[in-house]
Write a protein that holds these residues in place. Sequence first.
Motif, PDB file in Angstrom:
ATOM      1  N   ILE A 256       0.830  -1.201   0.000  1.00 11.61           N
ATOM      2  CA  ILE A 256       0.000   0.000   0.000  1.00 11.61           C
ATOM      3  C   ILE A 256       0.866   1.253   0.000  1.00 11.61           C
ATOM      4  CG2 ILE A 256      -1.630   1.360   1.383  1.00 11.61           C
ATOM      5  CD1 ILE A 256      -2.870  -1.326   2.272  1.00 11.61           C
ATOM      6  N   VAL A 257       1.879   1.282   0.860  1.00 13.74           N
ATOM      7  CA  VAL A 257       2.751   2.461   0.928  1.00 13.74           C
ATOM      8  C   VAL A 257       3.484   2.658  -0.398  1.00 13.74           C
ATOM      9  CG1 VAL A 257       4.784   3.453   2.044  1.00 13.74           C
ATOM     10  CG2 VAL A 257       3.012   2.351   3.428  1.00 13.74           C
ATOM     11  N   ALA A 258       3.939   1.566  -0.998  1.00 13.91           N
ATOM     12  CA  ALA A 258       4.711   1.668  -2.236  1.00 13.91           C
ATOM     13  C   ALA A 258       3.842   2.010  -3.440  1.00 13.91           C
ATOM     14  CB  ALA A 258       5.455   0.358  -2.484  1.00 13.91           C
ATOM     15  N   GLU A 259       2.621   1.481  -3.488  1.00 11.20           N
ATOM     16  CA  GLU A 259       1.818   1.557  -4.703  1.00 11.20           C
ATOM     17  C   GLU A 259       0.639   2.527  -4.639  1.00 11.20           C
ATOM     18  OE1 GLU A 259       0.523  -2.421  -5.488  1.00 11.20           O
ATOM     19  OE2 GLU A 259       2.577  -3.245  -5.499  1.00 11.20           O
ATOM     20  N   ARG A 260       0.188   2.856  -3.427  1.00 11.40           N
ATOM     21  CA  ARG A 260      -1.065   3.610  -3.340  1.00 11.40           C
ATOM     22  C   ARG A 260      -0.971   4.929  -2.587  1.00 11.40           C
ATOM     23  NH1 ARG A 260      -6.095  -0.569  -2.733  1.00 11.40           N
ATOM     24  NH2 ARG A 260      -5.338  -2.211  -4.144  1.00 11.40           N
ATOM     25  N   ILE A 261      -0.029   5.036  -1.674  1.00 14.56           N
ATOM     26  CA  ILE A 261       0.046   6.239  -0.841  1.00 14.56           C
ATOM     27  C   ILE A 261       0.802   7.342  -1.566  1.00 14.56           C
ATOM     28  CG2 ILE A 261       0.895   7.209   1.324  1.00 14.56           C
ATOM     29  CD1 ILE A 261      -1.511   5.276   1.561  1.00 14.56           C
ATOM     30  N   THR A 262       0.218   8.522  -1.580  1.00 10.43           N
ATOM     31  CA  THR A 262       0.875   9.695  -2.169  1.00 10.43           C
ATOM     32  C   THR A 262       1.041  10.761  -1.092  1.00 10.43           C
ATOM     33  OG1 THR A 262      -1.272  10.576  -2.894  1.00 10.43           O
ATOM     34  CG2 THR A 262      -0.016   9.264  -4.475  1.00 10.43           C
ATOM     35  N   LEU A 263       2.239  11.292  -0.988  1.00  7.89           N
ATOM     36  CA  LEU A 263       2.481  12.385  -0.057  1.00  7.89           C
ATOM     37  C   LEU A 263       1.836  13.658  -0.592  1.00  7.89           C
ATOM     38  CD1 LEU A 263       6.261  11.808   0.784  1.00  7.89           C
ATOM     39  CD2 LEU A 263       4.250  10.986   2.050  1.00  7.89           C
ATOM     40  N   THR A 264       1.189  14.410   0.280  1.00  5.99           N
ATOM     41  CA  THR A 264       0.557  15.659  -0.137  1.00  5.99           C
ATOM     42  C   THR A 264       1.636  16.656  -0.556  1.00  5.99           C
ATOM     43  OG1 THR A 264      -1.259  15.286   1.411  1.00  5.99           O
ATOM     44  CG2 THR A 264      -0.973  17.528   0.571  1.00  5.99           C
ATOM     45  N   PRO A 265       1.489  17.278  -1.730  1.00  2.00           N
ATOM     46  CA  PRO A 265       2.495  18.248  -2.176  1.00  2.00           C
ATOM     47  C   PRO A 265       2.766  19.319  -1.115  1.00  2.00           C
ATOM     48  CG  PRO A 265       0.982  17.754  -3.964  1.00  2.00           C
ATOM     49  CD  PRO A 265       0.425  17.081  -2.748  1.00  2.00           C
ATOM     50  N   GLY A 266       4.041  19.642  -0.970  1.00  2.00           N
ATOM     51  CA  GLY A 266       4.451  20.659  -0.015  1.00  2.00           C
ATOM     52  C   GLY A 266       4.718  20.141   1.376  1.00  2.00           C
ATOM     53  N   GLY A 267       4.316  18.891   1.676  1.00  2.00           N
ATOM     54  CA  GLY A 267       4.441  18.373   3.028  1.00  2.00           C
ATOM     55  C   GLY A 267       5.872  18.154   3.467  1.00  2.00           C
TER      56      GLY A 267
END
Length: 318
Positions: free
Chosen positions: A168-179
């Motif tokens: 999930i972390v590798a394929e689905r989670i996206t960091l919010t821009p600017g974070g």
Amino acid sequence: MTSTAQSPAASELPIASPITPYVATLVSDPATPALTDAAVRRAAQALPGSPPVRWLDPGIAADLVFTPGEGEEPRAIADRVRESLAGEPVDIIVQPLIGRRKKLFLADMDSTMIGQECIDELADFVGLKAKVSAITERAMRGELAFEPALRERVALLRGLPVGVVDRIVAERITLTPGGVRLVRTMRAHGAYTCLVSGGFTLFTSRIALLTGFHEHRANRLVVTEEHLDGVVEEPILGREAKLATLRELRAAQGLAAHETLAVGDGANDLAMLGEAGLGIAFRAKPAVAAAAHARVEHADLSALLYIQGYRREDFSAD
């Protein structure tokens, strides 16, 4: 991850006095800069004395320093400026000029520092994403109490291999821009940072490392032989635990209330947002946006740096 929506019983931003300098910060999304000279002029005309502009990042962020009328409340001033911009995709945050640079930062994870709700992604692996997402949405709006809603959703995950978290972390989670820029810049300038979530340590441990937080706090899922038991350890970290974390870290760092910053999107963030010197509702549900000190709806998380008076050249690299 979120909980029952109520207006925070914690501190509000102070009411302005005639001698208190205030600042209105205007911020647009760096991916699509929308802060024009004309928009800044209209905003200035909505403030006492039509103050001059101080650009923090041309086309993206600017400050307007002014002295408000006696008794004017920051959110009311921000609403007036927002109306003057007639729907422009620009966020407006009004606060006291003195003390805007914060020394403690707490952030929610799901739908704030990342774009997803981790429990919904876990549920997708057992074919129950739609059911769990519906419960999550109601909890985010404050229509369900957080703790029983979390227990109900976790029970549906029983038997799931814990290894799916890595996928999930590798394929689905996206960091919010600017974070990442936000956390690293605040750390570089001496602030203490904490990721505090009603989600799970299986995720916060990874996201805190990726984004650079000093520490993380979240709920622990019970795991037996590398499979989820469908149970979350008690006590559950929710609304009151987030508030307690802010108070604990503030005391440990020897800080005053006004030196703290918090950001979140859901109902179980409200107490934390209300207690912070400045609480930001980030792309939040209506009840949360209405109750928080200020809201960011258009810009990314780097807005929280501009709000503190950082210029673009002060930012740390991602």
